[in-house]
Design an enzyme around this catalytic site. Sequence first.
Site, mmCIF file in Angstrom:
data_model
loop_
_atom_site.group_PDB
_atom_site.id
_atom_site.type_symbol
_atom_site.label_atom_id
_atom_site.label_comp_id
_atom_site.label_asym_id
_atom_site.label_seq_id
_atom_site.Cartn_x
_atom_site.Cartn_y
_atom_site.Cartn_z
ATOM 1 N N LYS A 31 -43.449 26.721 -9.118
ATOM 2 C CA LYS A 31 -44.915 26.215 -9.329
ATOM 3 C C LYS A 31 -45.931 26.625 -10.636
ATOM 4 O O LYS A 31 -46.359 27.641 -10.184
ATOM 5 C CB LYS A 31 -45.664 26.484 -8.115
ATOM 6 C CG LYS A 31 -46.520 26.138 -7.356
ATOM 7 C CD LYS A 31 -47.910 26.083 -8.324
ATOM 8 C CE LYS A 31 -48.757 27.282 -8.205
ATOM 9 N NZ LYS A 31 -49.918 27.442 -9.358
ATOM 10 N N GLU A 58 -43.268 40.813 -11.038
ATOM 11 C CA GLU A 58 -43.665 40.518 -12.845
ATOM 12 C C GLU A 58 -45.644 40.921 -12.950
ATOM 13 O O GLU A 58 -46.052 39.767 -12.585
ATOM 14 C CB GLU A 58 -43.250 39.389 -13.722
ATOM 15 C CG GLU A 58 -42.107 39.542 -13.496
ATOM 16 C CD GLU A 58 -40.994 40.854 -14.622
ATOM 17 O OE1 GLU A 58 -42.223 41.647 -14.875
ATOM 18 O OE2 GLU A 58 -40.394 41.512 -14.719
ATOM 19 N N CYS A 101 -49.590 40.199 -20.591
ATOM 20 C CA CYS A 101 -49.924 41.144 -19.415
ATOM 21 C C CYS A 101 -49.404 42.845 -19.833
ATOM 22 O O CYS A 101 -49.584 43.510 -19.840
ATOM 23 C CB CYS A 101 -49.025 41.100 -18.394
ATOM 24 S SG CYS A 101 -47.386 40.418 -18.935
ATOM 25 N N GLU A 134 -57.354 45.469 -15.722
ATOM 26 C CA GLU A 134 -57.052 44.296 -16.661
ATOM 27 C C GLU A 134 -57.930 43.189 -16.613
ATOM 28 O O GLU A 134 -58.171 42.742 -16.278
ATOM 29 C CB GLU A 134 -55.301 43.751 -15.786
ATOM 30 C CG GLU A 134 -54.812 42.672 -17.491
ATOM 31 C CD GLU A 134 -53.829 42.512 -16.652
ATOM 32 O OE1 GLU A 134 -53.765 41.177 -15.225
ATOM 33 O OE2 GLU A 134 -52.287 42.228 -17.195
HETATM 34 P P1 NAI Z 1 -53.275 35.083 -10.349
HETATM 35 O O1 NAI Z 1 -52.442 35.636 -10.885
HETATM 36 O O2 NAI Z 1 -54.255 33.924 -9.436
HETATM 37 O O3 NAI Z 1 -52.096 33.439 -10.524
HETATM 38 C C1 NAI Z 1 -50.512 33.026 -10.776
HETATM 39 C C2 NAI Z 1 -50.370 32.637 -10.255
HETATM 40 O O4 NAI Z 1 -49.961 32.667 -8.631
HETATM 41 C C3 NAI Z 1 -50.475 31.010 -10.636
HETATM 42 O O5 NAI Z 1 -49.565 29.952 -10.766
HETATM 43 C C4 NAI Z 1 -51.711 30.679 -9.330
HETATM 44 O O6 NAI Z 1 -51.626 29.171 -9.032
HETATM 45 C C5 NAI Z 1 -50.691 31.188 -8.000
HETATM 46 N N1 NAI Z 1 -51.293 32.180 -7.344
HETATM 47 C C6 NAI Z 1 -52.621 32.470 -6.537
HETATM 48 N N2 NAI Z 1 -53.139 32.476 -5.567
HETATM 49 C C7 NAI Z 1 -51.662 32.776 -4.960
HETATM 50 C C8 NAI Z 1 -51.378 33.155 -3.495
HETATM 51 N N3 NAI Z 1 -52.400 33.241 -2.505
HETATM 52 N N4 NAI Z 1 -49.869 32.842 -3.238
HETATM 53 C C9 NAI Z 1 -48.714 32.094 -4.320
HETATM 54 N N5 NAI Z 1 -49.690 31.658 -5.425
HETATM 55 C C10 NAI Z 1 -50.143 32.335 -6.200
HETATM 56 O O7 NAI Z 1 -53.688 34.896 -12.108
HETATM 57 P P2 NAI Z 1 -55.414 34.519 -12.735
HETATM 58 O O8 NAI Z 1 -56.021 33.899 -11.174
HETATM 59 O O9 NAI Z 1 -55.125 32.905 -12.906
HETATM 60 O O10 NAI Z 1 -55.781 35.142 -13.420
HETATM 61 C C11 NAI Z 1 -56.586 36.606 -12.535
HETATM 62 C C12 NAI Z 1 -56.338 37.811 -13.791
HETATM 63 O O11 NAI Z 1 -55.312 37.955 -13.354
HETATM 64 C C13 NAI Z 1 -56.054 37.687 -14.561
HETATM 65 O O12 NAI Z 1 -57.048 37.962 -15.201
HETATM 66 C C14 NAI Z 1 -55.542 38.694 -15.265
HETATM 67 O O13 NAI Z 1 -56.232 39.413 -14.987
HETATM 68 C C15 NAI Z 1 -54.181 38.664 -14.324
HETATM 69 N N6 NAI Z 1 -53.356 37.971 -14.279
HETATM 70 C C16 NAI Z 1 -52.305 38.172 -15.140
HETATM 71 C C17 NAI Z 1 -50.622 37.855 -15.868
HETATM 72 C C18 NAI Z 1 -49.775 39.069 -16.316
HETATM 73 O O14 NAI Z 1 -48.892 38.365 -16.639
HETATM 74 N N7 NAI Z 1 -49.939 39.974 -16.376
HETATM 75 C C19 NAI Z 1 -50.689 36.907 -15.747
HETATM 76 C C20 NAI Z 1 -51.569 35.834 -15.546
HETATM 77 C C21 NAI Z 1 -53.410 36.494 -15.021
#
Ligand code: NAI
Length: 493
Positions: free
Chosen positions: A188, A263, A297, A396
Amino acid sequence: MAQVELLGEVTKFVEGSPQMMIGGRRTGAASGKTFEAVDPSSGKAFAEVPRGEVADVDAAVAAAREAFEDRRWTGLRPGKRAEILFKLGELIKGHGAELAQIEALDSGKPVKIASGEMWAAGDVFRYYSGWPTKIYGETMPSDDSLFVYSLREPAGVCGGIIPWNFPLVMAAHKVAPALAFGNTMVLKPAEQTPLTALRLAELSLEAGVPEGVVNVVTGFGEEAGQALARHHDVDKIAFTGSTEVGRKILHESEGNLKRVSLELGGKSPNIVFSDADLRRAAKGSMLGVFMNSGQVCTAGTRILVESSIHDDFVSSLVDATGTMKLGPALSDETGMGPVVSSEQLQRVTGYIEIGKSEGAELVTGGNRAQELGDGYFVEPTVFTGVNNEMIIAQEEIFGPVAAVMEVADVDEAIAVANDSIYGLAAAVWTTDLSKAHRVARGINAGTVWVNTAGLYDPAVSYGGYKQSGFGRELGKHSMETYTQTKSVWVSLK
Ligand code: NAI
Ligand code: MG
């Protein structure tokens, strides 16, 4: 600026309504719904993507389950699986120019940098093509009348949920090891960047991966993502993304107690000691925090500088920052693209305002780059006079914002570095060998770089301490993540 011309394959792909991949078939969402893919460099939608929901995840999991149980992949000769994975890596590299353009359009990453990432994604498959032939069991000591051995078997049907910052590379980090260790997968991708994962699914079929082994469902986190994490027929979830969602994934996974590896986020320290090669440290620290517009990250967002060199270092850092050329992703001259979405633009500029209100001193950047139009451009931003209690030092931000702090000595550097809920990575700049190793040992993080930052290799394992997650990806440690062992007892009587 020299605008890169889109390849015919790219136009054809984005205009041809990209489809999900379920059981080897290209398909739209069962509901017929779609969502827009938006180009962060212009803020404009450029494609319609299926909005997968529960029904689509059910279909994809059923396809992955069938493919797993009938052993069409797991049961192949290891050498054959190796050959197919290697071929997939070569196909990704062969389609590198096309994939890089799709990635640039979808994520806002400069096309030159995206090209390097496409190569890296192919390389992950090449690395993992070496593994199917090296999955050994063990014999175990027991009573003389017994023969006991272990089988190392795949985890089963794996769900991969990935973020938008390195779309195809993240997809490769999930799919390549899952397949190498004999699993099937439902991937996904993030809703901000779904496109290259769809091409990956197509290329996997072309490479000879059997139908149903790699399935891709596009859609939103609270819909498709949640359905996958909750699904009772998924054996394992590998997630990369925010710590907040990582916590949700744990809850969502509890119904069938599926295995989870996470991660998550980071707030990585980048420590510069007075004996460092100052110019090299400044340039390395700058790239360490601003690479990929700070959407990394492991980004070294907390820059800890020994007091005696603070002012000199800051001026070198600001000079180095000035070399980052902000611009649209599809220009050859761009060094730093926009952030990925309007939400991230709001979030990052919101944190810049918080930094100002907390009393940190803004020494460069600090604004949305208005001159670049409607794209989501944020200037590379450096704050000094930060203390570690500030919000901009603890949370972050995931954008091009650096927080510079002064530290008196090694002990204070280690203490401040570890004063964080995160523990993903750290960088240390010094010419003193014993100091470097002492600090590396003292830091609570899954990765420590010495006199460099941001390096990565598929052979080197990767993962977090503390709230940066658990489980290790890449390298040989991914074997634990994607396999389980079975002990077999045989009576010799
Ligand atoms: P997110 O953590 O919400 O998204 C990552 C993945 O999780 C996406 O594929 C999303 O569709 C999925 N997802 C979201 N809610 C879910 C749920 N309840 N159950 C299962 N899957 C779910 O990240 P987002 O909202 O795009 O970004 C917000 C913040 O998260 C960013 O500002 C950043 O601080 C952090 N982030 C950190 C990352 C990292 O690699 N450390 C990568 C992306 C975001
Ligand atoms: Mg989210």
